[in-house]
Each structure stands twice: as C-alpha cells, then as structure tokens.
Design a protein around this motif. Structure first.
Motif, PDB file in Angstrom:
ATOM      1  N   LYS A  88      -1.524   4.698 -16.257  1.00  0.00           N
ATOM      2  CA  LYS A  88      -0.328   5.336 -16.420  1.00  0.00           C
ATOM      3  C   LYS A  88       0.166   5.072 -18.107  1.00  0.00           C
ATOM      4  O   LYS A  88       0.073   4.018 -18.532  1.00  0.00           O
ATOM      5  N   ASP A  89       0.213   6.278 -18.902  1.00  0.00           N
ATOM      6  CA  ASP A  89       0.662   6.081 -20.136  1.00  0.00           C
ATOM      7  C   ASP A  89       2.056   5.466 -20.404  1.00  0.00           C
ATOM      8  O   ASP A  89       2.829   5.785 -19.662  1.00  0.00           O
ATOM      9  N   GLY A  90       2.079   4.582 -21.106  1.00  0.00           N
ATOM     10  CA  GLY A  90       3.294   3.862 -21.653  1.00  0.00           C
ATOM     11  C   GLY A  90       3.698   2.729 -20.494  1.00  0.00           C
ATOM     12  O   GLY A  90       4.763   1.859 -20.777  1.00  0.00           O
ATOM     13  N   PHE A  91       2.889   2.601 -19.662  1.00  0.00           N
ATOM     14  CA  PHE A  91       3.160   1.567 -18.716  1.00  0.00           C
ATOM     15  C   PHE A  91       3.054   0.059 -19.168  1.00  0.00           C
ATOM     16  O   PHE A  91       2.213  -0.184 -20.157  1.00  0.00           O
ATOM     17  N   LYS A  92       3.851  -0.992 -19.011  1.00  0.00           N
ATOM     18  CA  LYS A  92       4.014  -2.244 -19.634  1.00  0.00           C
ATOM     19  C   LYS A  92       3.885  -3.428 -19.017  1.00  0.00           C
ATOM     20  O   LYS A  92       3.139  -4.335 -19.382  1.00  0.00           O
ATOM     21  N   LEU A  93       4.088  -3.341 -17.645  1.00  0.00           N
ATOM     22  CA  LEU A  93       4.025  -4.653 -16.985  1.00  0.00           C
ATOM     23  C   LEU A  93       4.051  -4.664 -15.713  1.00  0.00           C
ATOM     24  O   LEU A  93       4.943  -3.940 -14.703  1.00  0.00           O
ATOM     25  N   LEU A  94       2.910  -5.133 -14.680  1.00  0.00           N
ATOM     26  CA  LEU A  94       2.926  -5.292 -13.436  1.00  0.00           C
ATOM     27  C   LEU A  94       3.088  -6.853 -13.044  1.00  0.00           C
ATOM     28  O   LEU A  94       2.353  -7.470 -13.693  1.00  0.00           O
ATOM     29  N   ASN A  95       3.879  -7.316 -12.174  1.00  0.00           N
ATOM     30  CA  ASN A  95       4.133  -8.644 -11.786  1.00  0.00           C
ATOM     31  C   ASN A  95       3.804  -8.803 -10.411  1.00  0.00           C
ATOM     32  O   ASN A  95       4.468  -8.542  -9.430  1.00  0.00           O
ATOM     33  N   VAL A  96       2.730  -9.284 -10.026  1.00  0.00           N
ATOM     34  CA  VAL A  96       2.343  -9.667  -8.645  1.00  0.00           C
ATOM     35  C   VAL A  96       2.172 -11.306  -8.414  1.00  0.00           C
ATOM     36  O   VAL A  96       1.287 -11.689  -7.815  1.00  0.00           O
ATOM     37  N   ASP A  97       2.822 -11.962  -9.282  1.00  0.00           N
ATOM     38  CA  ASP A  97       2.693 -13.550  -9.265  1.00  0.00           C
ATOM     39  C   ASP A  97       3.471 -13.767  -7.902  1.00  0.00           C
ATOM     40  O   ASP A  97       4.525 -13.141  -7.154  1.00  0.00           O
ATOM     41  N   GLY A  98       3.021 -15.333  -7.683  1.00  0.00           N
ATOM     42  CA  GLY A  98       3.825 -15.897  -6.447  1.00  0.00           C
ATOM     43  C   GLY A  98       3.519 -15.278  -5.179  1.00  0.00           C
ATOM     44  O   GLY A  98       4.146 -15.482  -4.159  1.00  0.00           O
ATOM     45  N   ASN A  99       2.171 -14.811  -5.074  1.00  0.00           N
ATOM     46  CA  ASN A  99       1.731 -14.203  -3.872  1.00  0.00           C
ATOM     47  C   ASN A  99       0.520 -15.021  -3.231  1.00  0.00           C
ATOM     48  O   ASN A  99       0.435 -16.137  -3.738  1.00  0.00           O
ATOM     49  N   ILE A 158       0.671  -1.403  -0.148  1.00  0.00           N
ATOM     50  CA  ILE A 158       0.042  -0.009  -0.111  1.00  0.00           C
ATOM     51  C   ILE A 158       1.015   1.222   0.080  1.00  0.00           C
ATOM     52  O   ILE A 158       0.632   2.163  -0.687  1.00  0.00           O
ATOM     53  N   GLN A 159       2.029   1.142   0.717  1.00  0.00           N
ATOM     54  CA  GLN A 159       2.895   2.412   0.977  1.00  0.00           C
ATOM     55  C   GLN A 159       3.682   2.535  -0.339  1.00  0.00           C
ATOM     56  O   GLN A 159       3.745   3.748  -0.649  1.00  0.00           O
ATOM     57  N   ILE A 160       4.074   1.442  -1.010  1.00  0.00           N
ATOM     58  CA  ILE A 160       4.473   1.574  -2.455  1.00  0.00           C
ATOM     59  C   ILE A 160       3.889   1.979  -3.303  1.00  0.00           C
ATOM     60  O   ILE A 160       4.168   3.057  -4.252  1.00  0.00           O
ATOM     61  N   ALA A 161       2.621   1.674  -3.507  1.00  0.00           N
ATOM     62  CA  ALA A 161       1.445   2.169  -4.432  1.00  0.00           C
ATOM     63  C   ALA A 161       1.380   3.483  -4.429  1.00  0.00           C
ATOM     64  O   ALA A 161       1.376   4.237  -5.331  1.00  0.00           O
ATOM     65  N   LYS A 162       1.142   3.776  -3.071  1.00  0.00           N
ATOM     66  CA  LYS A 162       1.072   5.323  -3.079  1.00  0.00           C
ATOM     67  C   LYS A 162       2.099   6.294  -3.351  1.00  0.00           C
ATOM     68  O   LYS A 162       1.882   7.363  -4.018  1.00  0.00           O
ATOM     69  N   ALA A 163       3.423   5.875  -3.258  1.00  0.00           N
ATOM     70  CA  ALA A 163       4.627   6.487  -3.704  1.00  0.00           C
ATOM     71  C   ALA A 163       4.513   6.542  -5.165  1.00  0.00           C
ATOM     72  O   ALA A 163       5.286   7.424  -5.820  1.00  0.00           O
ATOM     73  N   LEU A 164       3.948   5.554  -5.755  1.00  0.00           N
ATOM     74  CA  LEU A 164       4.180   5.586  -7.454  1.00  0.00           C
ATOM     75  C   LEU A 164       3.152   6.306  -8.033  1.00  0.00           C
ATOM     76  O   LEU A 164       3.220   6.321  -9.245  1.00  0.00           O
ATOM     77  N   GLN A 165       2.037   6.771  -7.584  1.00  0.00           N
ATOM     78  CA  GLN A 165       0.924   7.734  -7.973  1.00  0.00           C
ATOM     79  C   GLN A 165       1.378   8.536  -9.120  1.00  0.00           C
ATOM     80  O   GLN A 165       0.942   8.883 -10.210  1.00  0.00           O
ATOM     81  N   GLY A 166       2.323   9.473  -8.840  1.00  0.00           N
ATOM     82  CA  GLY A 166       2.539  10.583  -9.613  1.00  0.00           C
ATOM     83  C   GLY A 166       3.725  10.178 -10.765  1.00  0.00           C
ATOM     84  O   GLY A 166       4.296  11.142 -11.309  1.00  0.00           O
ATOM     85  N   HIS A 167       4.136   9.104 -10.785  1.00  0.00           N
ATOM     86  CA  HIS A 167       5.190   8.825 -11.697  1.00  0.00           C
ATOM     87  C   HIS A 167       4.648   8.445 -12.972  1.00  0.00           C
ATOM     88  O   HIS A 167       4.188   7.073 -13.347  1.00  0.00           O
ATOM     89  N   ASN A 168       4.979   9.314 -13.945  1.00  0.00           N
ATOM     90  CA  ASN A 168       4.623   9.222 -15.574  1.00  0.00           C
ATOM     91  C   ASN A 168       5.666   8.638 -16.474  1.00  0.00           C
ATOM     92  O   ASN A 168       5.360   8.221 -17.552  1.00  0.00           O
ATOM     93  N   HIS A 169       6.766   8.350 -15.841  1.00  0.00           N
ATOM     94  CA  HIS A 169       7.771   7.400 -16.691  1.00  0.00           C
ATOM     95  C   HIS A 169       7.597   5.945 -16.474  1.00  0.00           C
ATOM     96  O   HIS A 169       8.455   5.095 -16.912  1.00  0.00           O
ATOM     97  N   LEU A 170       6.844   5.639 -15.313  1.00  0.00           N
ATOM     98  CA  LEU A 170       7.040   4.162 -15.016  1.00  0.00           C
ATOM     99  C   LEU A 170       6.540   3.153 -16.063  1.00  0.00           C
ATOM    100  O   LEU A 170       5.362   3.525 -16.865  1.00  0.00           O
ATOM    101  N   ILE A 171       7.408   2.076 -16.398  1.00  0.00           N
ATOM    102  CA  ILE A 171       6.882   1.211 -17.144  1.00  0.00           C
ATOM    103  C   ILE A 171       6.937  -0.083 -16.627  1.00  0.00           C
ATOM    104  O   ILE A 171       6.148  -1.262 -17.316  1.00  0.00           O
ATOM    105  N   GLN A 172       7.337  -0.490 -15.433  1.00  0.00           N
ATOM    106  CA  GLN A 172       7.459  -1.716 -15.056  1.00  0.00           C
ATOM    107  C   GLN A 172       7.467  -2.042 -13.401  1.00  0.00           C
ATOM    108  O   GLN A 172       8.243  -1.236 -12.827  1.00  0.00           O
ATOM    109  N   VAL A 173       6.818  -2.683 -12.942  1.00  0.00           N
ATOM    110  CA  VAL A 173       6.841  -2.568 -11.366  1.00  0.00           C
ATOM    111  C   VAL A 173       6.675  -4.526 -10.932  1.00  0.00           C
ATOM    112  O   VAL A 173       5.900  -5.190 -11.733  1.00  0.00           O
ATOM    113  N   ASP A 174       7.743  -5.002 -10.347  1.00  0.00           N
ATOM    114  CA  ASP A 174       7.777  -6.175  -9.802  1.00  0.00           C
ATOM    115  C   ASP A 174       7.521  -6.408  -8.415  1.00  0.00           C
ATOM    116  O   ASP A 174       8.350  -6.075  -7.634  1.00  0.00           O
ATOM    117  N   MET A 175       6.638  -6.858  -7.965  1.00  0.00           N
ATOM    118  CA  MET A 175       6.049  -7.129  -6.513  1.00  0.00           C
ATOM    119  C   MET A 175       5.829  -8.553  -6.410  1.00  0.00           C
ATOM    120  O   MET A 175       5.022  -8.826  -5.430  1.00  0.00           O
TER     121      MET A 175
END
Length: 553
Positions: free
Chosen positions: A466-477, A429-446
């Motif tokens: 997010k424009d240009g975002f490519k991949l969210l990985n939340v597998d293995g949870n 939750i804290q990580i997600a909140k920190a990512l809110q204003g990031h317009n260059h983000l394309i990949q997050v692996d959690m």
C-alpha cells in the motif's frame, strides 16, 4: 488540591510534530545563518551576507515563519502537526530566497529585512514555554507586559505551566479585565500547581472575576485538580459564557459533585463543539450529569470522556445523550468500564452519526456482543471514518465477520487498532481480507491477539504494497521463529514499516491448546490445512509481494 489519578491502561503511542522545541528552532536559525552568509548554489546570481547580518535576518525569518505556521496549526490542527511543519519549512525557504534576491551589489541601494519578511499580526500570547516555576508579583508584571501594550491584537492567551500565587493573580487581574472584549481563547490549564487549596481557590476566584463577561470561544481549565470547589471558584466566568465552542476539563478531579457543578454552571452550550473530560474520577453518577451537558449541545463535534471510571449505567446515559449530537466527528470514550450493555446503547446512537471521522473505543469491556453491535452500526453510517480503535475489549474471532464487514465498507480508513484482543489467526485472516482495497491505510495494530505465523503473514501481505503505509504492529503474539524471519524478510526493503517484535513469544500458546493438538493428531493437521486454504482465498497475489516467501512454505 491533588486529584486521584485513575489507573490507565496501555495507550497507543503517538508523536506530536508541532510545535518544534526551542533547540530545534535555534538549530534552524543557525542553519539559515550559514546559508545566508556562505557561498551557495545562488553564488553566481546573488551575493551572501556578513555573518552578523545573516544571524539577525535568520532570527527574523524563523520568527515570521513560526508565527505563520503556528497560526495555521491553531486554526486547523491536524493531529500530529505535520502540515504546520511543512508550512514552517516552506516559509523559511521562501524568505531565505527573497533575502538572497534582494542582497545589494555594491552599486545597489541597501534593502531592509522588513521589506522582505512580512509583518504578521500577533494574536497569540503564550508563557507556557518558559521554565515551570512559581511566579510572584514582580515576575508576573514582567511576563504580562506585552498584554499592556496599547493597541495589541492578542485574542488568544495561554498562561499554562506557571503557578500563580495571589500576588501574581492580582497583577494579572486588571490586565485580563482590560482585554476581555478582544479575547476569544483562554488557556488557564496547570496554572496553580503546588499551591495550597485556600490560595489556589483565591487565585481561581480572582481570574474568574477578571474574565467574567468575556465572549470566549475556547476555555481550557485542565490540569488544575479543581474538584467541586474549584469548579465553583470559576463560577462567574463559566456562567457568563454564552458563545463557548470549546471547553476542556481534563485531569481536574471531576467527581460526581464537580460534574454536577459543571452541568449547573455551564448552561449555555448551544454552540459548544468540543467538550473534553479526561482522566477524572467522574464515575457513573457523574457521567449522568455530563450526559445532561451533552444533551444540551446539539452542535457537538468532538467529545472525549476517557479514563473517567464510568461503568455501564453512566456509559449508557452518555451514549444515549450522544444520539442527539448529529454533528459528531470525533468520539473518544477509551478506558472506562462500559460493558456490552452500554455498547449496545452506543450502537444505536452511532446510527445517527454520518460525520464521524475518528472513533476511539478501546478498553471498554465491550466483549463480542458490544463489538458486533457497534461494528454493524458503523458499517451503515460514518462513511468518512478514518480512525477506528477497539483495543482491549476481549473481542474474539466470533466478532471478526462483523468487524471485517464494517472495515471493508470504510474506504477512507487510515488507522485501525484491534490490539489486546483474542482474534487469533481466524480473525486476523478476515480482517486482512477486509483491508485489501484500502488505499488510505497507514497504520494497523494487531498486537497481543494470540496470532501465529499464518495470521501475521496474511496481515503483512495485505498492507505491504500500500502506498503511504507506515506501520504494522503484530508484536506480543505467538509467532514462531520461522515466522519472525519470514516477516522481516517481507519487510526487508522497508523495515521501518514493521513494529518491533521483541515481545513476541514463540512458545506462548496455551498448554491446553498444545495438548489438544497432540491428542488430535491428524485432526490438528486438517485445521492447519484449512487455515492455509483460507489464506489462499485472500486476493493478495504472490506477485504483488515479490519479497514475500511463498505462502505454502
């Protein structure tokens, strides 16, 4: 001279787009042949070529476009090679159009392909794309023939992926010696594979003597299982280099003794910008020797010492030395055994690095203590940080506030990996909140972070629009079946943005936790209510994610 390969932990998967395979290049030639010989949208204005002429011209167009794109990639490598691919396609299209424009009518004079396709000065000689095999004197003579042509412009050569024996080395030696004044980049990686030690050492000595006194900017001796003997076999070449900017010694069996030999022989490092040791058996004492090289390299921009069996002592020595390299842009220390103590030393060094753009610190046993110190240091430095990897460090939610604060300050962040930790929903939750204003983000692996439905959902909401975002990985949870369905529904318009969830375990929470939840009764419900409350506090509005289910369901 086989080197013992250290046990490597799981690595992030990446795709290299450049160079294209031979099959890809052939397919492109065939496609251009069809375009040049068949009726096209230009039919009203231009005429087509015969199949034979089209095939010949297509080959020359592809070769010219490839050379231009490859020179661009060699000068400005962009990681996956995407910009080179774009330039490659652009040049092909441009040259096809130029050919069509110059195809003569019956009354026109014929235009030569050489008038359309630009003459490109060839500076790169490369035999690595051929069949991997042993070569003897006769084949070496044939392979290296272009290097003997008078007036050639080769300044970069790659002799990798072919195994030179003594006879082949003796053919190569005078050719290389004749070019030493014009050579700037030499790649001798993986060029003695399968040879017995005595022969391999003789070959290395021959090449070393041939290139002694050259004025190289880049030298790649990787994949040769050098050990100390191999390093010293290249002694004449290494000692003669005074302007070296790049030195690569990956998967070379660089032990303590070999590391000391490198430190001894590579004495002129004032201009060194790239230094790579990867997949070696360096250990703590070897790392201390490498640290001496780092101390002598004030212009260092790219340092890699990953998978080298370095512990706390060696890691601390390396990190202290890195404090003297104020120009550092890329740092890769993955897969070592630094521990939190070396992490604290590294945090002090990172305070001095304003140019850092990529930081890879996965699998270092940092724990919360080391992770917090590093996150705090990066927060106040490295304003252009684009890549941050801290996977596999036993980081818990305790470190999440510091990491989130660091992330929030890095508005140019494009890739974030905190996989294989213990952040759980609270940290997510804290990580997600920190990512809110990031317009260059394309990949997050959690992935593999003991996340449940709520943590996965809030991460998805944070990146989905997010424009240009490519991949969210939340597998293995530990996401419930309902949570999986929810995620898939949220990404139904762009399913490629959600990594596979095949390793998710809906029943994967610890039994102890389940028992505690049963015993706590209403207390457990209160915890869930608090979590939902935290979710609502995130500034991710429901109307920004129209395809996402209501977070209260």
């Amino acid at each position: 001279m086989d080197a013992t390969t250290p046990n490597s932990q799981r690595r992030p998967f990446s795709i290299k787009l450049w160079p294209p395979s031979e099959n890809t290049r052939k397919m492109l030639v065939e496609r251009m042949t069809n375009n040049l010989s068949s009726p096209t949208i230009f039919t009203r204005k231009y005429r087509s070529l015969s199949k034979e002429d089209a095939a010949k011209d297509a080959e020359q167009i592809e070769d010219a476009a490839f050379t231009i794109a490859n020179q661009h990639y060699e000068k400005t490598p962009d990681g996956d090679g995407s910009s080179a691919v774009q330039l490659y396609a652009k040049e092909c299209s441009k040259l096809i159009l130029e050919i069509l424009k110059t195809i003569p009518r019956s009354e026109d004079k014929e235009t030569s392909i050489s008038e359309v396709v630009p003459t490109v000065q060839v500076t790169f000689f490369d035999i690595s794309k051929g069949k991997r095999d042993f070569i003897g004197a006769e084949e070496a003579e044939e392979l290296l023939k272009p290097l003997k042509e008078p007036g050639n412009s080769y300044s970069k050569i790659c002799l990798s992926n072919r195994s030179f024996g003594i006879d082949a080395a003796r053919i190569a030696a005078p050719i290389l010696a004749s070019l030493k004044d014009q050579l700037k980049e030499v790649d001798l990686s993986d060029f003695i594979a399968g040879r017995i030690e005595a022969e391999a050492l003789d070959v290395m000595n021959i090449f070393s003597e041939a290139l002694e006194g050259s004025n190289l900017k880049s030298l790649n001796l990787s994949e040769n299982a050098l050990g100390e003997k191999g390093v010293r076999a290249f002694g004449k070449l290494l000692q003669s280099q005074t302007n070296l900017e790049e030195l690569l010694l990956m998967n070379d069996g660089i032990s303590l003794e070999a590391a000391r030999a490198v430190s001894e022989l590579v004495s002129s490092t004032e201009k060194l910008k790239v230094l790579h040791f990867h997949n070696n058996m360096t250990g703590d004492e070897g790392a201390v020797a490498i640290a001496e090289i780092v101390k002598r390299s004030p212009l260092l921009e790219d340092f890699r010492c990953s998978s080298t069996r370095v512990g706390s002592k060696g890691g601390s020595a390396l990190c202290e030395a890195l404090g003297m390299c104020s120009h550092l842009k890329k740092l890769d220390l993955r897969d070592n055994m630094f521990g939190p103590e070396a992490g604290l030393v590294l945090s002090k060094a990172l305070n001095k690095h304003e140019n850092l753009a990529e930081v890879y610190l996965s699998y270092l046993n940092l724990d919360d203590e080391g992770a917090i110190a590093i996150a705090n240091a990066l927060k106040d430095s490295a304003p252009s940080l684009g890549v941050l990897e801290m996977a596999g460090n036993d980081i818990t939610a305790e470190a999440a506030p510091a990491i989130a604060s660091c992330i929030a300050a890095k508005q140019l962040l494009s890739k974030l990996s905190l996989a294989e930790n213990e952040l759980k929903d609270e940290g997510a939750i804290q990580i997600a909140k920190a990512l809110q204003g990031h317009n260059h983000l394309i990949q997050v692996d959690m992935s593999i972070n003991a996340l449940r439905r709520a943590g996965a959902r809030v991460l998805a909401q944070a990146v989905l629009q997010k424009d240009g975002f490519k991949l969210l990985n939340v597998d293995g949870n530990f996401i419930s079946e309902e949570g999986i369905d929810e995620l898939k529904d949220m990404f139904k318009k762009s399913p490629e943005m959600l990594a596979s969830l095949e390793d998710n375990d809906p029943e994967g929470e610890d039994n102890d936790e389940e028992e505690e939840e049963k015993e706590s009764g209403d207390e457990g419900k209160d915890d869930e209510d608090e979590l939902e409350s935290n979710l609502k506090n995130l500034d991710v509005k429901q109307d920004e994610c129209p395809d996402a289910p209501d977070s209260n369901n």
